[in-house]
Each structure stands twice: as structure tokens, then as C-alpha cells.
Design a protein around this motif. Structure first.
Motif, short mmCIF file in Angstrom:
data_model
loop_
_atom_site.label_atom_id
_atom_site.label_comp_id
_atom_site.label_asym_id
_atom_site.label_seq_id
_atom_site.Cartn_x
_atom_site.Cartn_y
_atom_site.Cartn_z
N GLY A 17 -10.16 -3.81 9.88
CA GLY A 17 -9.40 -3.24 10.99
C GLY A 17 -8.24 -2.40 10.50
O GLY A 17 -7.95 -1.33 11.03
N SER A 18 -7.57 -2.90 9.47
CA SER A 18 -6.47 -2.15 8.88
C SER A 18 -6.98 -0.87 8.22
O SER A 18 -6.37 0.21 8.37
CB SER A 18 -5.75 -3.03 7.85
N ALA A 19 -8.05 -0.97 7.48
CA ALA A 19 -8.61 0.21 6.81
C ALA A 19 -9.01 1.28 7.82
O ALA A 19 -8.76 2.48 7.61
CB ALA A 19 -9.81 -0.20 5.96
N LYS A 20 -9.62 0.87 8.92
CA LYS A 20 -10.02 1.84 9.95
C LYS A 20 -8.80 2.50 10.58
O LYS A 20 -8.79 3.72 10.81
CB LYS A 20 -10.84 1.12 11.02
N SER A 21 -7.77 1.72 10.85
CA SER A 21 -6.56 2.26 11.46
C SER A 21 -5.90 3.29 10.54
O SER A 21 -5.42 4.33 10.99
CB SER A 21 -5.57 1.13 11.76
N VAL A 22 -5.88 3.01 9.23
CA VAL A 22 -5.31 3.94 8.25
C VAL A 22 -6.10 5.25 8.25
O VAL A 22 -5.52 6.35 8.27
CB VAL A 22 -5.31 3.30 6.85
N GLY A 23 -7.41 5.14 8.22
CA GLY A 23 -8.24 6.35 8.23
C GLY A 23 -8.02 7.19 9.47
O GLY A 23 -7.95 8.43 9.40
N ASN A 24 -7.88 6.52 10.61
CA ASN A 24 -7.69 7.26 11.87
C ASN A 24 -6.42 8.08 11.87
O ASN A 24 -6.41 9.25 12.28
CB ASN A 24 -7.68 6.27 13.04
N ILE A 25 -5.31 7.49 11.42
CA ILE A 25 -4.04 8.23 11.50
C ILE A 25 -3.98 9.34 10.45
O ILE A 25 -3.42 10.40 10.68
CB ILE A 25 -2.83 7.29 11.41
N PHE A 64 -2.01 -0.27 -5.06
CA PHE A 64 -1.77 0.32 -3.74
C PHE A 64 -0.67 -0.49 -3.07
O PHE A 64 -0.93 -1.40 -2.29
CB PHE A 64 -3.05 0.30 -2.91
N GLU A 65 0.59 -0.14 -3.39
CA GLU A 65 1.72 -0.94 -2.91
C GLU A 65 2.18 -0.40 -1.54
O GLU A 65 3.29 0.10 -1.37
CB GLU A 65 2.87 -0.90 -3.92
N TYR A 66 1.26 -0.49 -0.59
CA TYR A 66 1.60 -0.07 0.77
C TYR A 66 0.73 -0.84 1.75
O TYR A 66 -0.27 -1.47 1.37
CB TYR A 66 1.41 1.44 0.96
N CYS A 67 1.13 -0.80 3.01
CA CYS A 67 0.40 -1.51 4.06
C CYS A 67 -0.01 -0.51 5.13
O CYS A 67 0.29 0.68 5.05
CB CYS A 67 1.29 -2.60 4.66
N GLN A 219 9.69 -14.01 13.58
CA GLN A 219 9.42 -12.83 12.75
C GLN A 219 7.92 -12.67 12.60
O GLN A 219 7.21 -13.64 12.33
CB GLN A 219 10.09 -12.97 11.39
N ASN A 220 7.43 -11.46 12.78
CA ASN A 220 6.00 -11.21 12.79
C ASN A 220 5.62 -10.25 11.67
O ASN A 220 5.63 -9.03 11.86
CB ASN A 220 5.59 -10.62 14.15
N PRO A 221 5.30 -10.75 10.48
CA PRO A 221 5.03 -9.85 9.36
C PRO A 221 3.78 -9.01 9.55
O PRO A 221 3.69 -7.91 8.99
CB PRO A 221 4.88 -10.80 8.17
N GLY A 222 2.82 -9.48 10.33
CA GLY A 222 1.57 -8.73 10.49
C GLY A 222 1.79 -7.34 11.03
O GLY A 222 1.09 -6.39 10.65
N SER A 223 2.76 -7.16 11.92
CA SER A 223 3.06 -5.84 12.49
C SER A 223 4.34 -5.24 11.95
O SER A 223 4.48 -4.02 11.88
CB SER A 223 3.17 -5.94 14.02
N ASN A 224 5.31 -6.07 11.58
CA ASN A 224 6.63 -5.56 11.24
C ASN A 224 6.89 -5.41 9.74
O ASN A 224 7.71 -4.58 9.34
CB ASN A 224 7.71 -6.47 11.85
N ALA A 225 6.24 -6.21 8.90
CA ALA A 225 6.42 -6.11 7.45
C ALA A 225 5.15 -6.58 6.77
O ALA A 225 5.14 -7.61 6.07
CB ALA A 225 7.63 -6.93 7.00
N PRO A 226 4.03 -5.86 6.93
CA PRO A 226 2.73 -6.38 6.45
C PRO A 226 2.67 -6.65 4.95
O PRO A 226 1.91 -7.52 4.53
CB PRO A 226 1.75 -5.26 6.86
N ARG A 227 3.43 -5.94 4.12
CA ARG A 227 3.38 -6.23 2.67
C ARG A 227 3.88 -7.63 2.37
O ARG A 227 3.58 -8.19 1.31
CB ARG A 227 4.19 -5.19 1.90
N MET A 228 4.63 -8.20 3.30
CA MET A 228 5.10 -9.57 3.12
C MET A 228 3.94 -10.56 3.11
O MET A 228 4.06 -11.68 2.59
CB MET A 228 6.07 -9.90 4.26
#
Length: 776
Positions: A17-25, A64-67, A219-228
Motif C-alpha cells: 500500500g505504501s509502495a503504491k501510494s509513493v508511485g502515485n504521487i 532508502f532512509e525515507y518513508c 502519537q500515531n507514527p504510521g501517518s505522522n512519523a513512519p520512519r519511527m
């Protein structure tokens, strides 16, 4: 846009799901081919720091140090789309005000400085020289500089630009330096100094590797700080208990599938994150943490009575704390019935947390805006500190307090002096260094700046980044008042709603971005930022600016200063503009304890950490000890009526497709919401009790008795796993429901996580009935 729909999302955070979202944007922004090269330098030692959240930039970064959200922020800045003067020639400001946040930013990067023309109701291009000259003239003309001019900034500024900005404001004559931290973590900046003597957390990335208990609050890392999620995944795989207190079940705190692991991506095997998940009532964290403290105390009493080992760290409490006895007396008086009622949890929930915490050798407590944005936010954070101090979990490896900042350099701005509180910055040293007497009267924070605008006291509002008018509460009151200002200056990179509420004189001044190459006559310049662990890092841009007509924020500040102020040989604006290392030299003189050898240390792997006295158990408090603070009570929202049978507690939320006021799209993948942001998440019991139907359009109205009708219509009811009596809606749309006077006591952070509202049917069903819960 497609028809709104709701379908529960069953997959973990990350993954395909994350990979697809990245490709879309990347495709949408036209950078699918060019972005990978930029991303290869993302959060790298000689690269740039993420322009999204403030999570730690590690010494040994992943390849790949990004989310997902980091990629969205990169694509947003490096977009191939351009918002040119031709765009503004085609659209009036009145027309553009009817566009939503997403579509305002889609035309792309701004390319030219613009001035509002009231006669045509359009922005027209102007030269930089004309803009600087007129803005300087207007700033000089303000009669009451203490009350009449405000200098706002967002968390995107570098340390260097922040330092010059605060110097500009203080040379001008005020401390009116509100920034985005006022709206999120100002509560932290008030609570932590009183308890442990420093305004930032004590935890470094290494502490997560040595902790044997991690607790999350709001605190919600999934949306706000995913690298966490990477250190959390590693902790979970080591068997470390991760205990979560949050009203909503957020997917990032439940399960995570690492997109950087080929094995996980191919097998679909996700990692469990939270070992305990307690859905505390909105505003119930103070009572919940008090309940954990009470249970820990009871465990200690029982162990001592039976001749067992102490649960409390008695030596630490004796040698390092103040106020323990009063706090214990208060805890013993609290009834479990009251703690359960206020927290929305069972006693067994709080005791289960206490049992795990009481057995841990080193515990980390993580929190976000779910704690800070309540009227009792300051006392709630102090209660969390109390819990840590009871077992000596400050100043120990693998332990400590970890506030997770949102915007990428909002913490660095405060370090550099962007604060309305003169006592937080060494003004004596600053004045001696630059040969002037800095103002000592406290300035406006965000709420106070809004109040001053409503009183018609503010004449000029300079916004260095951000989308201030959209981010603040009480849109219905603030937007009309904003149009009465004499001067509004919007220093931005993309169009936003604040720029569409022009004062009598209004400018849009576009600047180069963090990822772009900043060249002066001395060559390419570099910048620095501070992450949420108080580590400072270098930042090197790598892309050509979006337009040859853009200038840097530093150049803008320096050019403006030369027009506003008389020459001062100690303030070398021309030198700062040519060579940013000269700014860092000034910073090291003002803040020598942390910024010595600045030029070299900011390029060290992992950066360099600022001096943190509490980390070595040195307490810069009034008592010279860590203060265990006894709360005044468990009241959560004294300003507003109690939530009754017909009223509910509204929490404002961010979607997975959003960063602050920037909306990347209309899907909130983790919550299963598609093609809309006009939703209200409700417990099915509340839907039935109020006679509503899933998919029905409703209007939310604020429960307040100040004579102002605050309402938001066209909201679609979605059944969701949220505590009874609590509902959720998206920020910033729901800010219209938040009164400017409803804020955290002591910090004036808007109390956006508990807004009493009523829900009124509009009689229309828009969504078809579907599955009700986005968890599984």
C-alpha cells in the motif's frame, strides 16, 4: 472526483500500500524519473534532512532512509508543475478562495513575487526590489511596534534563517515570534522545563535499541512519523513490550510490514507493534496515566509489605526528585471509579500497564499532540514525567521522555530563538553581541496574535512559511478579521489559503526549497536543522531552483533588514547573505554550550546533540531537582460544558494523505476512507443513540456559550472503532469548530483534541451502508 467510499483497510502499515501510494504521487507530480536520484540523498550524512517530519536522522542510515510521507514531501517540493503569473491572470482571488486546500497547491511551485491588486482582485507580478522596498516602508510606518507587527514562522525554516529572523524581530522592537510549535508542542515547552529543567526530550535513537518497555500516548507514527516504525519493529522483534494509549486504533501502532525488506514484501509477514492497546477516551490521558502511577505505587506497597524488592527507585527519588511525598498522598486519595470514568478505561487496563512497566529496567515514554492539545495538556505531560521519575527512567540508557515533533525543524527554530518568551533565549548575550538592547516584554504566541488581530491591534503580519490562517482555530472569526490588516506578507513555495485573504497591501514571496541548490557569490551554501532528538545536522541542496526568480529566505531577511534598520557595524547583513557560515559563527557565539565547532560537527554521522542536562541527571529547575508535580485535579475541560447525552468530544485528525495543512490527496488509506475528507468518525452506539445512519450528511455545532455559532456542514457519518462519546474529523477543516479561547492552560496550545460538539442530521444519505470498522 470519484464518489466517496468507505471500506475497512485490513493490511498493515507500510507494505505494498505504501509502495503504491509513493508511485502515485511521483507520477502525479511529474517526477517519477527524477525523484529517485534526490531520494538517494534523503536523510544521508552529506544530503538533506527530510522536509516532512522531525524524526531522527540516523548515523547509519538505511539505503532508502525515507518513508511514504517523506517521499510525498519530496515530490511536493520537486514537482514539475509551475504556478506562474499567467495562472493568476486567469483567476481572481475571490474565485480561488472557493478552491479547497488540495487544488490550491496543485498548480505547483510559485515562480515570481506577486502583489495583490484590489482593483482587479488578482495577484500581479512585481520585482523583488519593489516588494522589499514597500514592505520595509510599511514596517517602518507601524506606530506601535510592540503590538502592531507580528513575525510568524513555520517549521520549515533552517537554523540559519531562524536565527536571523529572531534577530530581525528583536532589532525591530518586539518578541512577537509565534511559530507552528505554539499550535502543537508549546505544551511540551512549558511542561518539561518545570519537571526536568529542559524544553526538549531526553531520548536518542540509541535509547530505543536499549529499552525494554516502550509506551505510546497520543502519537500515531504510521501517518505522522513512519520512519519511527523501523526502531519499533526492531524492538518488537526483540520481545520488547510496546504499550499504546490512543482513542483510535491506528494501523501503524498495530502492525507494520517493512517496505525495505524484500522478504517481508514477498511473504507478507508483518510485525506486531503494540502488545497492549488501550483506547483511552479523548481527554482521558491524565486520568489514565494517574491510574498507572497509582497501580505502580500499589505494587511497591505490596512488595515492601511482603519483604520483596522495591518497585519504585527509592534511591533516585531520594537523591534526584522533589515533591514525591505530596504526589503519593494525592495518588492514594484518587478513587478507581473516578479514574475509570474519566479515562474511559477499566482498572485492569491501567494495572496491566503498571505490571509491565514495573518489571522493566529501562522504559521510554513517547507522546504527541494527543497529549499536548488538551486544556489539561501541561498537567498530563507532567503526570507522564511523574510516572517515569517514580522508577528513575530519566537519565538512564534506554529510558526517557520522547515528545515527537511534527514539522521538520520546528524544534531547531526554538533553539535559535524563535520564541515569544524572552526568558527562553540569552538576550543579554544577544544584545552585547550585536550592540542593542533587546525587547524584554513577552511577545504574542499564536493564540495571543489571533486575539490581537481580532482586537484590530495588529497592522502588519509577516509569515515566513506556513499557512497560518488555515492552521489556526476559529476560521469563522479569524478570516474576516484578517482582511482588515494593513500588510500581509506570505513567504511560501506554493499557493495556500492564507495568501487568498489579502490585507490592504499583500504580497506572495516565493523562495527556494530545502532540496534546492542555494548559490551566492561565495558559491553553494549549506544549511542546518535539528531533529526531534535535539541532534543538529547539515543540509545540502541538490536540485536547481524551480524558477530563476526565486531567492532564499536568508537573502530576503537580509535585504529587508538593510531597508528597515539603520546601519549597525555589528550586524553584518551583507556577510550573512554571502556566506551562511558567518551566521553559524554568530550562533556559536550566542549559544556556545551546544554550538561549538558548529561548522564541522553538523556533518558528523548522526549530527551532534545539543547539551541536554537532564540526560545526565542535572536538573535546571527551581528546586535543582526533578520535580514530581502534583496535579490540581483530573478536570479536563473546565472552559466548556460537560459532554452530556447529546454532545460528543471531537478530536481533529490528520489523514494518511496529508502533512499539516498540506493535503496530498483525498484518500486516508489506513482508515479506509476514499475520495473525501468531509467525514465524521463515530462509534456505532452513538450513531444509533442519536438516530443517525451510516453515510448520512450531518452538521457539527460547537457547544459553547459565547454567542458565536460555530458549525460545519456536509459531514458524512462513518462508523468507526472509536470510544463511545468521542468522534473524529479532519484538521484543518474542523478548525472552524475550535474557539480561539479553548486552549491548554499554561501553554495556550489550541485544545483541538477535545472539542464538545453536537451532531445534527441533514436528512441526506450520501454513502451506501458498508462495513463499519477500519481495523482488523
Amino acid at each position: 472526483m470519484n464518489k466517496p467510499s468507505f471500506k475497512p483497510y485490513r493490511l498493515p502499515a507500510g507494505g505494498w500500500g505504501s509502495a503504491k501510494s509513493v508511485g502515485n504521487i511521483l507520477r502525479r507530480e511529474g517526477v517519477l524519473a527524477s525523484a529517485p536520484l534526490a531520494l538517494s540523498r534523503h536523510n544521508k550524512v552529506d544530503g538533506y534532512q527530510c522536509n516532512s517530519c522531525a524524526w531522527v536522522k540516523p548515523a547509519s542510515p538505511l539505503p532508502f532512509e525515507y518513508c511514504e510521507n517523506g517521499v510525498k514531501a519530496v515530490a511536493w517540493e520537486l514537482t514539475a508543475h509551475r504556478c506562474t503569473p499567467e495562472f493568476f491572470a486567469e483567476h481572481t482571488v475571490t474565485e480561488l478562495r472557493n478552491w479547497d486546500d488540495y487544488h490550491l497547491e496543485q498548480p505547483g511551485r510559485l515562480t515570481h513575487p506577486l502583489r495583490y491588486d484590489a482593483e482587479t482582485d488578482k495577484y500581479v507580478p512585481v520585482s523583488w526590489g519593489h516588494a522589499v522596498e514597500e514592505i520595509a516602508r510599511e514596517l517602518r510606518a507601524v506606530e506601535d511596534r510592540q503590538k502592531g507587527t507580528v513575525f510568524y514562522s513555520s517549521g520549515r525554516l533552517s537554523n540559519e534563517a531562524s536565527y536571523l529572523y529572531q534577530l530581525f524581530a528583536r532589532l525591530y522592537g518586539n518578541n512577537n515570534l509565534p511559530d507552528s510549535s505554539n499550535m502543537c508542542h508549546e505544551t511540551t515547552s512549558v511542561a518539561l522545563p518545570a519537571s526536568i529543567g529542559q524544553a526538549v526530550g531526553t531520548v536518542s535513537l540509541d535509547d530505543f535499541a536499549h529499552s525494554d518497555c516502550i509506551m505510546f500516548f497520543g502519537q500515531n507514527p504510521g501517518s505522522n512519523a513512519p520512519r519511527m516504525l523501523h526502531p519499533l519493529q526492531e524492538a518488537s522483534q526483540r520481545g520488547v513490550p510496546i504499550i499504546t494509549y490512543n482513542p483510535l486504533r491506528e494501523r501503524g501502532l498495530e502492525r507494520f510490514l517493512n517496505p525495505q525488506s524484500p522478504t517481508e514484501m514477498l511473504t507478507g509477514k508483518a510485525t506486531r507493534i503494540s502488545s497492549q492497546y488501550h483506547q483511552v477516551k479523548a481527554g482521558g490521558d491524565l486520568a489514565a496515566i494517574a491510574g498507572i502511577c497509582k497501580a505502580v505505587l500499589a505494587m511497591h506497597d505490596e512488595a515492601k509489605a511482603n519483604g520483596g524488592a522495591a518497585v519504585l527507585d527509592e534511591e533516585f527519588i531520594r537523591d534526584h526528585t522533589h515533591g514525591f511525598e505530596s504526589f503519593v498522598d494525592w495518588l492514594r486519595l484518587q478513587s478507581w471509579d473516578e479514574l475509570e470514568r474519566r479515562s474511559g478505561l477499566h482498572r485492569a487496563d491501567m494495572e496491566a500497564t503498571a505490571l509491565v512497566y514495573g518489571q522493566a529496567k529501562a522504559a521510554v515514554a513517547v507522546y504527541g499532540m494527543g497529549l499536548t492539545q488538551h486544556q489539561a495538556g501541561v498537567e498530563t505531560i507532567r503526570m507522564l514525567i511523574n510516572l517515569l521519575l517514580m522508577r528513575g527512567n530519566i537519565g538512564r540508557q534506554g529510558a526517557g521522555i520522547c515528545p515527537v515533533r511534527g514539522h521538520s525543524n520546528v524544534q531547531g527554530q526554538r533553539t535559535m530563538g524563535v520564541t515569544e518568551k524572552p526568558e527562553l533565549f540569552p538576550l543579554d548575550r544577544l544584545g552585547e553581541q550585536f550592540g542593542f538592547e533587546p525587547p524584554r516584554e513577552p511577545g504574542y504566541n499564536t493564540v495571543e496574535a489571533c486575539e490581537a488581530v481580532l482586537r484590530d491591534e495588529v497592522k502588519a503580519f509577516f509569515m515566513l512559511g506556513g499557512n497560518f490562517v488555515r492552521a489556526i482555530p476559529d476560521h469563522g472569526q479569524m478570516e474576516p478579521a484578517w482582511r482588515k490588516l494593513r500588510l500581509t506578507v506570505n513567504v511560501i513555495t506554493k499557493l495556500n489559503r492564507s495568501a487568498l485573504l489579502p490585507g490592504e497591501i499583500s504580497y506572495i514571496l516565493p523562495v527556494i526549497g530545502r532540496l534546492e541548490i542555494d548559490v551566492t557569490e561565495n558559491g553553494q551554501q549549506v544549511l542546518s536543522m535539528e531533529d526531534t532528538s535535539a541532534c543538529v545536522h547539515g543540509n545540502r541542496g541538490l536540485r536547481k531552483p524551480a524558477s530563476p526568480h526565486l531567492i532564499s529566505e536568508i537573502r530576503l531577511i537580509c535585504e529587508l533588514a538593510k531597508k528597515v534598520f539603520e546601519p549597525n557595524p555589528r550586524v553584518r547583513w551583507d556577510d550573512y547573505q554571502r556566506d551562511y557560515a558567518e551566521i553559524r559563527r554568530e550562533i556559536s557565539h550566542t549559544l556556545p554550550d551546544s554550538f561549538w565547532d558548529y561548522e564541522r560537527r553538523m556533518w558528523e554521522p548522526g549530527g551532534f546533540q545539543r547539551d541536554l542536562p537532564a540526560k545526565r541527571r542535572e536538573w535546571h529547575t527551581d528546586t535543582k531537582r526533578a520535580n514530581i508535580v502534583t496535579p490540581r485535579g483530573l478536570d479536563e475541560d473546565k472552559d466548556m460544558p460537560d459532554v452530556g447525552h447529546d454532545s460528543l468530544r471531537l478530536m481533529t485528525l490528520r489523514s494518511n494523505d496529508q502533512f499539516n495543512t498540506t493535503v496530498y490527496g483525498y484518500d486516508d488509506r489506513f482508515r479506509g476512507i476514499n475520495n473525501t475528507r468531509k467525514v465524521v468518525l463515530m462509534n456505532r452506539s452513538d450513531i444509533d443513540r442519536l438516530g443517525l445512519k451510516i453515510g448520512q450528511a450531518v452538521t457539527l455545532r460547537t457547544v459553547a456559550h459565547d454567542g458565536v455559532d460555530r458549525q460545519l456542514g456536509g459531514m458524512l457519518v462513518v462508523a468507526y472503532d472509536v470510544p463511545i462519546g468521542c468522534i473524529g474529523g479532519y484538521y484543518p477543516e474542523c478548525n472552524v469548530l475550535l474557539p480561539i479561547w479553548h486552549y491548554a492552560e499554561g501553554s495556550k496550545t489550541p485544545a483541538a483534541k477535545t472539542i464538545p460538539v453536537t451532531v445534527h442530521s441533514e436528512g441526506e444519505r450520501v454513502l451506501e451502508p458498508q462495513l463499519e470498522y477500519a481495523t482488523g
